[in-house]
Design an enzyme around this catalytic site. Structure first.
Site, PDB file in Angstrom:
ATOM      1  N   HIS A 185      43.466  62.839  32.810  1.00  0.00           N
ATOM      2  CA  HIS A 185      44.424  62.730  33.871  1.00  0.00           C
ATOM      3  C   HIS A 185      44.568  62.867  35.339  1.00  0.00           C
ATOM      4  O   HIS A 185      43.642  63.108  35.663  1.00  0.00           O
ATOM      5  CB  HIS A 185      45.630  63.868  33.382  1.00  0.00           C
ATOM      6  N   GLU A 233      46.131  64.465  37.593  1.00  0.00           N
ATOM      7  CA  GLU A 233      45.941  65.831  38.219  1.00  0.00           C
ATOM      8  C   GLU A 233      44.488  66.241  38.047  1.00  0.00           C
ATOM      9  O   GLU A 233      43.886  67.112  39.119  1.00  0.00           O
ATOM     10  CB  GLU A 233      46.891  66.814  37.750  1.00  0.00           C
TER      11      GLU A 233
END
Length: 240
Positions: A105, A107
């Site tokens: 992902h 982040e």
């Protein structure tokens, strides 16, 4: 402002790393991306004052990364940047489709990228390296933390994300000790395009026995506790 850096991919460039998220695959595979411990955190983003125009550029960059991921077929429409002292030190974008790795992902990869840049390679592995993010700092005044010192991690940094973080990524942000989260699209917005993260936050608030994924708790607990004992018996353990 873009600066020329020695990136973790061993290339010198302007910050747009040719490797996914600015990370070498070796670093990615060696880093635990799982974010256990998110249970019961809840999710009620504080209402903050509107960011200044100079902060808006960071959200624009996060969104640019997200759009690039979509256009190139790398993953979902998610991008993130980590900022320290007004400069971008980490970039990440969703590359689940490119890698086949479900935890890739935006982040997570931005955190890896920032960490790699803040950790001088010559110091890593040398007594935990003063000057790296593992350098110990005292707990903040009034903190309920029972440990008097912890590794700095990404304390002093902010993260900008074009969409609300999923529970895994929010937990990673907590572990990273990032000071402030700015996100654009809401969990409801994200659900509307087929990425339903909201139910995970709801599920984590339930007892283990009521969750959507079957969980057997306290299985061979005595065996598992041996590792905890090893940690507590280690005289030079490094809290993080």
């Amino acid at each position: 402002m873009s600066t020329t850096v020695n990136c973790c991919c061993d290339a010198v460039h302007d910050g747009n790393c040719p490797e996914p998220g600015g990370l070498s695959r070796r670093l990615f595979m060696a880093t635990a991306a799982g974010a256990a411990g998110a249970a019961g955190l809840g999710f009620s983003p504080a209402v903050a004052a509107a960011p200044s125009p100079d902060k808006a550029k960071f959200m624009e960059e996060a969104t640019r990364l997200a759009i690039e991921s979509v256009e190139k077929g790398w993953g979902g429409p998610f991008g993130a940047v980590i900022v320290k002292d007004g400069e971008i030190i980490g970039r990440g974008q969703n590359r689940v489709l490119l890698t086949g790795i479900p935890v890739f992902h935006a982040e997570i990869t931005a955190i890896m990228d920032a960490s790699a840049r803040l950790n001088p390679k010559a110091l890593l592995g040398s007594d935990y390296g003063a000057g790296t993010i593992l350098e110990m700092i005292p707990r903040e005044p009034g903190s309920p933390d029972p440990v008097p010192e912890r590794a700095r991690m990404l304390k002093g940094c902010e993260i900008y994300i074009n969409g609300a973080p999923c529970p895994m990524c929010m937990s990673a942000i907590y572990w990273s000790r990032i000071d402030h989260v700015y996100f654009a699209a809401s969990l409801k917005d994200t659900s509307a395009i087929g990425f339903d993260d909201a139910f995970q936050y709801e599920d984590f608030a339930k007892p283990w026995s009521e969750r959507r994924i079957a969980v057997t708790e306290n299985f061979e607990r005595a065996t598992g506790l041996k590792a905890y004992e090893a940690w507590m018996n280690k005289k030079d353990r490094h809290p993080y």
